[in-house]
Scaffold this motif. Structure first.
Motif, mmCIF file in Angstrom:
data_model
loop_
_atom_site.group_PDB
_atom_site.id
_atom_site.type_symbol
_atom_site.label_atom_id
_atom_site.label_comp_id
_atom_site.label_asym_id
_atom_site.label_seq_id
_atom_site.Cartn_x
_atom_site.Cartn_y
_atom_site.Cartn_z
ATOM 1 N N ASP A 149 0.838 -1.196 0.000
ATOM 2 C CA ASP A 149 0.000 0.000 0.000
ATOM 3 C C ASP A 149 0.875 1.250 0.000
ATOM 4 O O ASP A 149 2.022 1.255 0.485
ATOM 5 C CB ASP A 149 -0.910 0.007 1.217
ATOM 6 C CG ASP A 149 -1.951 -1.114 1.172
ATOM 7 O OD1 ASP A 149 -2.215 -1.632 0.055
ATOM 8 O OD2 ASP A 149 -2.490 -1.469 2.244
ATOM 9 N N PHE A 151 1.408 5.545 0.685
ATOM 10 C CA PHE A 151 1.017 6.679 1.534
ATOM 11 C C PHE A 151 1.730 7.933 1.016
ATOM 12 O O PHE A 151 2.696 8.414 1.620
ATOM 13 C CB PHE A 151 1.393 6.423 2.986
ATOM 14 C CG PHE A 151 0.758 5.190 3.573
ATOM 15 C CD1 PHE A 151 -0.410 5.292 4.314
ATOM 16 C CD2 PHE A 151 1.323 3.929 3.384
ATOM 17 C CE1 PHE A 151 -1.002 4.159 4.864
ATOM 18 C CE2 PHE A 151 0.733 2.807 3.932
ATOM 19 C CZ PHE A 151 -0.431 2.909 4.663
ATOM 20 N N PRO A 182 -2.185 11.059 -7.309
ATOM 21 C CA PRO A 182 -3.546 10.670 -6.937
ATOM 22 C C PRO A 182 -4.335 11.864 -6.425
ATOM 23 O O PRO A 182 -3.803 12.733 -5.741
ATOM 24 C CB PRO A 182 -3.334 9.626 -5.851
ATOM 25 C CG PRO A 182 -2.018 9.974 -5.245
ATOM 26 C CD PRO A 182 -1.184 10.508 -6.371
ATOM 27 N N SER A 184 -7.249 11.378 -4.709
ATOM 28 C CA SER A 184 -7.961 10.963 -3.495
ATOM 29 C C SER A 184 -7.466 9.581 -3.086
ATOM 30 O O SER A 184 -6.769 8.897 -3.840
ATOM 31 C CB SER A 184 -9.474 10.922 -3.739
ATOM 32 O OG SER A 184 -9.781 9.953 -4.726
ATOM 33 N N SER A 185 -7.824 9.201 -1.887
ATOM 34 C CA SER A 185 -7.550 7.817 -1.464
ATOM 35 C C SER A 185 -8.397 6.863 -2.305
ATOM 36 O O SER A 185 -9.540 7.181 -2.680
ATOM 37 C CB SER A 185 -7.867 7.626 0.019
ATOM 38 O OG SER A 185 -7.045 8.446 0.814
ATOM 39 N N THR A 187 -8.821 2.418 -3.710
ATOM 40 C CA THR A 187 -8.363 1.034 -3.836
ATOM 41 C C THR A 187 -8.196 0.720 -5.311
ATOM 42 O O THR A 187 -9.118 0.940 -6.111
ATOM 43 C CB THR A 187 -9.376 0.055 -3.219
ATOM 44 O OG1 THR A 187 -9.530 0.344 -1.827
ATOM 45 C CG2 THR A 187 -8.919 -1.385 -3.383
ATOM 46 N N GLN A 205 -3.928 -0.336 -1.868
ATOM 47 C CA GLN A 205 -4.647 0.796 -1.300
ATOM 48 C C GLN A 205 -3.736 2.018 -1.296
ATOM 49 O O GLN A 205 -2.574 1.959 -0.859
ATOM 50 C CB GLN A 205 -5.105 0.496 0.123
ATOM 51 C CG GLN A 205 -5.976 1.557 0.735
ATOM 52 C CD GLN A 205 -7.367 1.594 0.122
ATOM 53 O OE1 GLN A 205 -7.963 0.545 -0.090
ATOM 54 N NE2 GLN A 205 -7.855 2.791 -0.164
ATOM 55 N N VAL A 206 -4.263 3.121 -1.827
ATOM 56 C CA VAL A 206 -3.552 4.391 -1.766
ATOM 57 C C VAL A 206 -4.238 5.282 -0.729
ATOM 58 O O VAL A 206 -5.458 5.509 -0.808
ATOM 59 C CB VAL A 206 -3.547 5.082 -3.150
ATOM 60 C CG1 VAL A 206 -2.928 6.480 -3.045
ATOM 61 C CG2 VAL A 206 -2.783 4.242 -4.151
ATOM 62 N N TYR A 207 -3.463 5.740 0.249
ATOM 63 C CA TYR A 207 -4.005 6.578 1.327
ATOM 64 C C TYR A 207 -3.416 7.996 1.198
ATOM 65 O O TYR A 207 -2.194 8.171 1.269
ATOM 66 C CB TYR A 207 -3.618 6.017 2.686
ATOM 67 C CG TYR A 207 -4.185 4.652 2.981
ATOM 68 C CD1 TYR A 207 -5.457 4.488 3.519
ATOM 69 C CD2 TYR A 207 -3.423 3.500 2.725
ATOM 70 C CE1 TYR A 207 -5.958 3.234 3.801
ATOM 71 C CE2 TYR A 207 -3.933 2.236 3.011
ATOM 72 C CZ TYR A 207 -5.204 2.113 3.549
ATOM 73 O OH TYR A 207 -5.700 0.858 3.833
ATOM 74 N N ARG A 208 -4.267 8.958 0.977
ATOM 75 C CA ARG A 208 -3.848 10.367 1.027
ATOM 76 C C ARG A 208 -4.125 10.862 2.433
ATOM 77 O O ARG A 208 -5.248 11.265 2.780
ATOM 78 C CB ARG A 208 -4.612 11.196 0.004
ATOM 79 C CG ARG A 208 -4.157 10.941 -1.410
ATOM 80 C CD ARG A 208 -4.442 12.082 -2.355
ATOM 81 N NE ARG A 208 -5.397 13.057 -1.865
ATOM 82 C CZ ARG A 208 -5.562 14.261 -2.405
ATOM 83 N NH1 ARG A 208 -4.842 14.622 -3.450
ATOM 84 N NH2 ARG A 208 -6.457 15.101 -1.931
ATOM 85 N N ASP A 209 -3.086 10.868 3.281
ATOM 86 C CA ASP A 209 -3.317 11.147 4.690
ATOM 87 C C ASP A 209 -3.546 12.624 4.965
ATOM 88 O O ASP A 209 -3.787 13.034 6.109
ATOM 89 C CB ASP A 209 -2.163 10.627 5.543
ATOM 90 C CG ASP A 209 -0.819 11.179 5.124
ATOM 91 O OD1 ASP A 209 -0.791 12.080 4.249
ATOM 92 O OD2 ASP A 209 0.193 10.713 5.677
ATOM 93 N N GLU A 211 -6.004 14.251 3.530
ATOM 94 C CA GLU A 211 -7.414 14.494 3.266
ATOM 95 C C GLU A 211 -8.171 14.670 4.595
ATOM 96 O O GLU A 211 -7.863 14.036 5.587
ATOM 97 C CB GLU A 211 -8.022 13.354 2.463
ATOM 98 C CG GLU A 211 -7.474 13.280 1.051
ATOM 99 C CD GLU A 211 -8.108 12.166 0.248
ATOM 100 O OE1 GLU A 211 -8.154 12.274 -0.968
ATOM 101 O OE2 GLU A 211 -8.537 11.160 0.854
#
Length: 211
Positions: A149, A151, A182, A184-185, A187, A205-209, A211
């Motif tokens: 994943d 981040f 990206p 937004s976050s 899948t 999973q890509v998490y844009r922390d 946001e």
């Protein structure tokens, strides 16, 4: 004299043998000539006459037909599927066909777990048994790795790069090894095919922390 032969017809199945046995007398004579209680392989349909004699020389007779029967079923062509796919095995040639795999019902869909031979069986109205087998081969799905994943920091780009199969494609029609920023976050799912044509999947999973 209580005398009894096997007056019902006897069937030689698929070139097999029959046994003719009378009872109730002391001595016996079959015509055509076979020994009482002996097993033999007939070559034609024929009526056999049994004469039985008691200790006083009194005789009685009875007859039985020996009939040839060819009985077979066809389990169908060998089958190759991919791991997780369903299969249908349909044997023909008789009603009430039974398969030796408890998961298989003739002509109905099932989900096989292992490769191997699966056999079908049926019995004719005359008691002849027939069987046939089909080879079921289950090809494995490719072991695709989407990678760990991600981040990303604000403004950073990411690269979707998977391995383990041919023709790798990410959802959203994103080609493998594509770099972008990206918005937004999300899948992401990647699919690909093995050399045998089986499809595998993995997710990232890509998490844009921020946001």
């Amino acid at each position: 004299m209580l005398f009894r032969s096997v007056s019902q017809s006897r069937y030689a199945c698929n070139g097999g043998s029959v046994t003719l046995t009378g009872s109730g007398a002391q001595t016996y004579a079959w015509s055509p000539n076979v020994a009482n209680g002996s097993t033999f392989t007939p070559s034609i349909n024929q009526t056999y006459t049994l004469t039985g004699f008691d200790a006083n020389g009194c005789s009685a007779w009875d007859q039985t037909n020996v009939l040839l029967e060819q009985f077979s079923i066809d389990a169908g062509q060998d089958l190759t599927i991919c791991q997780g796919d369903s299969a249908v095995l349909t044997a023909t040639g008789a009603p009430n066909i039974i398969w030796n795999n408890n998961d298989v019902s003739n002509g109905n869909l099932f989900f096989p777990l292992n490769s191997g031979y699966i056999s079908a069986y049926a019995t004719s109205p005359n008691g002849c048994l027939a069987s046939d087998s089909v080879l079921l081969t289950i090809n494995p799905a490719p072991a695709i790795s989407a990678g760990p994943d991600l981040f990303p920091c604000p403004g950073d780009s990411i690269t979707l790069f998977a391995t383990g199969a041919n023709n790798l494609l990410w959802n959203g029609n994103i080609a493998n090894d594509t770099t972008f920023v990206p918005s937004s976050s999300a899948t992401y799912i990647v699919s690909g095919q093995s050399g045998l044509g089986c499809t595998g999947y993995d997710t990232l999973q890509v998490y844009r922390d921020w946001e």
